[in-house]
Write an enzyme that holds these catalytic residues in place. Sequence first.
Site, mmCIF file in Angstrom:
data_model
loop_
_atom_site.group_PDB
_atom_site.id
_atom_site.type_symbol
_atom_site.label_atom_id
_atom_site.label_comp_id
_atom_site.label_asym_id
_atom_site.label_seq_id
_atom_site.Cartn_x
_atom_site.Cartn_y
_atom_site.Cartn_z
ATOM 1 N N TYR A 99 36.617 28.510 38.452
ATOM 2 C CA TYR A 99 37.103 29.156 38.411
ATOM 3 C C TYR A 99 36.668 29.637 36.765
ATOM 4 O O TYR A 99 36.924 28.215 35.547
ATOM 5 C CB TYR A 99 38.460 29.167 38.953
ATOM 6 C CG TYR A 99 39.190 28.431 37.963
ATOM 7 C CD1 TYR A 99 39.710 28.659 36.735
ATOM 8 C CD2 TYR A 99 39.186 26.538 38.349
ATOM 9 C CE1 TYR A 99 40.631 28.346 36.012
ATOM 10 C CE2 TYR A 99 40.309 26.442 37.712
ATOM 11 C CZ TYR A 99 41.180 26.556 36.294
ATOM 12 O OH TYR A 99 42.024 26.048 35.596
ATOM 13 N N CYS A 100 36.763 30.351 36.156
ATOM 14 C CA CYS A 100 37.435 30.695 34.338
ATOM 15 C C CYS A 100 38.194 31.383 33.919
ATOM 16 O O CYS A 100 39.897 32.137 35.135
ATOM 17 C CB CYS A 100 36.050 31.582 34.567
ATOM 18 S SG CYS A 100 35.368 32.543 34.941
ATOM 19 N N ALA A 101 38.441 32.970 32.949
ATOM 20 C CA ALA A 101 39.502 33.776 32.980
ATOM 21 C C ALA A 101 40.138 34.442 33.985
ATOM 22 O O ALA A 101 40.922 34.525 33.983
ATOM 23 C CB ALA A 101 39.351 33.679 31.616
ATOM 24 N N ILE B 274 42.055 32.453 36.420
ATOM 25 C CA ILE B 274 43.340 32.171 35.947
ATOM 26 C C ILE B 274 44.260 33.237 36.265
ATOM 27 O O ILE B 274 45.278 33.703 36.704
ATOM 28 C CB ILE B 274 43.143 31.820 34.500
ATOM 29 C CG1 ILE B 274 42.565 30.820 34.058
ATOM 30 C CG2 ILE B 274 44.714 32.158 33.779
ATOM 31 C CD1 ILE B 274 44.079 29.352 34.657
#
Length: 143
Positions: free
Chosen positions: A88-90, A118
């Site tokens: 996952y990222c932002a 996130i």
Amino acid sequence: MSNAVTHVPAASPEVAFEHFSREFEFETDCWDTHETLMLDEPGFVLLDVRGPALYERGHVPGALNLPHGKIIRRRMEAWPKETLFVVYCAGPHCNGAAKAARRLAELGRPVKLMAGGITGWLDEGFALAEGAEPSSVRALEAA
């Protein structure tokens, strides 16, 4: 009368079923990730593929920090070849998770993307852990 939605006809239900069923081979969501991280053996390694500063400010509990640009064969040899990685990222506005997933696949590693990143995690009402070291979901929720 045609409009932007109806101009291209929808796929048949059979084709739509196949398409949307295949998405689960590539993605999972924040809720399922959270619930699975509550298990003793979740069956995957969760990777936060953002930079270390963002990770330290707040990350999914249990996630390891490995920026997508640092995913290299030598580092990945720390895990058995069949290890599933969830990345996952932002959030939806960021393509770091897709870059990480592509790189892991290129290295022959099973991978899924946690949709929402996130942003999705916070939208579900889940807490973030802070600091340089991962902590478990259970530990964070017990605090």
